[in-house]
Design a protein around this motif. Structure first.
Motif, PDB file in Angstrom:
ATOM      1  N   CYS A  83       0.840  -1.200   0.000  1.00  0.00           N
ATOM      2  CA  CYS A  83       0.000   0.000   0.000  1.00  0.00           C
ATOM      3  C   CYS A  83       0.871   1.244   0.000  1.00  0.00           C
ATOM      4  CB  CYS A  83      -0.912   0.012   1.224  1.00  0.00           C
ATOM      5  SG  CYS A  83      -1.863   1.553   1.330  1.00  0.00           S
ATOM      6  N   ASN A  85      -0.842   4.340  -0.202  1.00  0.00           N
ATOM      7  CA  ASN A  85      -1.824   5.404  -0.031  1.00  0.00           C
ATOM      8  C   ASN A  85      -1.469   6.254   1.196  1.00  0.00           C
ATOM      9  OD1 ASN A  85      -4.584   6.747  -0.016  1.00  0.00           O
ATOM     10  ND2 ASN A  85      -4.755   5.339  -1.728  1.00  0.00           N
ATOM     11  N   SER A  87      -2.050   7.011   4.497  1.00  0.00           N
ATOM     12  CA  SER A  87      -1.561   6.631   5.832  1.00  0.00           C
ATOM     13  C   SER A  87      -0.239   5.893   5.738  1.00  0.00           C
ATOM     14  CB  SER A  87      -2.592   5.751   6.554  1.00  0.00           C
ATOM     15  OG  SER A  87      -3.765   6.474   6.768  1.00  0.00           O
ATOM     16  N   CYS A  88      -0.147   4.989   4.780  1.00  0.00           N
ATOM     17  CA  CYS A  88       1.093   4.231   4.619  1.00  0.00           C
ATOM     18  C   CYS A  88       2.217   5.143   4.133  1.00  0.00           C
ATOM     19  CB  CYS A  88       0.858   3.064   3.660  1.00  0.00           C
ATOM     20  SG  CYS A  88      -0.177   1.780   4.412  1.00  0.00           S
ATOM     21  N   GLY A 126      -7.347  -0.772   3.541  1.00  0.00           N
ATOM     22  CA  GLY A 126      -8.253  -0.716   4.681  1.00  0.00           C
ATOM     23  C   GLY A 126      -7.615  -1.110   6.002  1.00  0.00           C
ATOM     24  N   CYS A 128      -5.282   0.981   7.594  1.00  0.00           N
ATOM     25  CA  CYS A 128      -4.511   2.200   7.843  1.00  0.00           C
ATOM     26  C   CYS A 128      -3.957   2.258   9.271  1.00  0.00           C
ATOM     27  CB  CYS A 128      -5.374   3.420   7.590  1.00  0.00           C
ATOM     28  SG  CYS A 128      -6.232   3.394   6.018  1.00  0.00           S
ATOM     29  N   MET A 133       1.854  -0.976   5.514  1.00  0.00           N
ATOM     30  CA  MET A 133       1.495  -2.396   5.440  1.00  0.00           C
ATOM     31  C   MET A 133       1.541  -2.903   4.008  1.00  0.00           C
ATOM     32  SD  MET A 133      -1.686  -2.672   3.888  1.00  0.00           S
ATOM     33  CE  MET A 133      -2.319  -4.217   4.522  1.00  0.00           C
TER      34      MET A 133
HETATM   35  S1  FES Z   1      -3.399   3.846   3.489  1.00  0.00           S
HETATM   36 FE1  FES Z   1      -2.370   1.946   3.559  1.00  0.00          FE
HETATM   37  S2  FES Z   1      -3.860   0.616   4.384  1.00  0.00           S
HETATM   38 FE2  FES Z   1      -4.908   2.491   4.232  1.00  0.00          FE
END
Ligand code: FES
Length: 157
Positions: A83, A85, A87-88, A126, A128, A133
């Protein structure tokens, strides 16, 4: 061409939906056909799924190209779905992806020479709260560090 074994599996999913809604099983059908074709879907195999479910080929192709869990070129035995996105990313995924690429000697989207591992950047999975992760198969690996990644990757056979 869809094998008899795969057709049986698809039929089990089709049976969960009303008779005139066979196409509702398209996601699972694509997954099943992908699994028996070295974890990759060709244009022909997508059309085979569409034909089997009695739906337009373009509709099956739209599903197969929209979701990231379908592959359209050869992948490794293990696909690390990393991931990247928000948060990651805020928790260091970019550096960890670079670490993983360096460790494996491949870039994202490539397969290791032994065919064992490929890496794919994906959007939010999902999880986050456990960022950064990645996912391998059905397993999530969370709160990753370079050391944890080394340990996980070294354990892949
Ligand atoms: S931003 Fe990576 S799991 Fe949600």
């Amino acid at each position: 061409m869809i094998s008899d074994q795969a057709k049986k599996q698809i039929d089990a999913w089709v049976a969960k939906y009303p008779e005139d809604r066979k196409s509702s099983a398209v996601m699972e059908a694509l997954k099943i056909v992908q699994a028996e074709n070295d974890n990759s879907l060709s244009a022909e195999s997508i059309q085979d799924v569409a034909d089997y479910l009695g739906m337009p080929g373009i509709a099956a192709a739209e599903v197969a190209t929209f979701y990231e869990n379908y592959n359209h070129k050869p992948v490794g035995k293990h696909v690390i779905r990393f991931c990247h996105n928000i948060s990651c990313m805020l928790n260091g995924s970019d550096d960890l992806i670079s670490h993983l690429e360096d460790k494996l000697g491949v870039k994202t989207g490539e397969v290791t020479k032994d065919g064992l591992i490929s890496v794919k950047k994906v959007e939010c999975l999902g999880a986050c709260v456990g960022a950064p992760m990645f996912q391998i198969g059905d397993q999530y690996y969370e709160n990753l560090t370079a050391e944890k990644i080394d340990e996980i990757v070294d354990g892949l056979k």
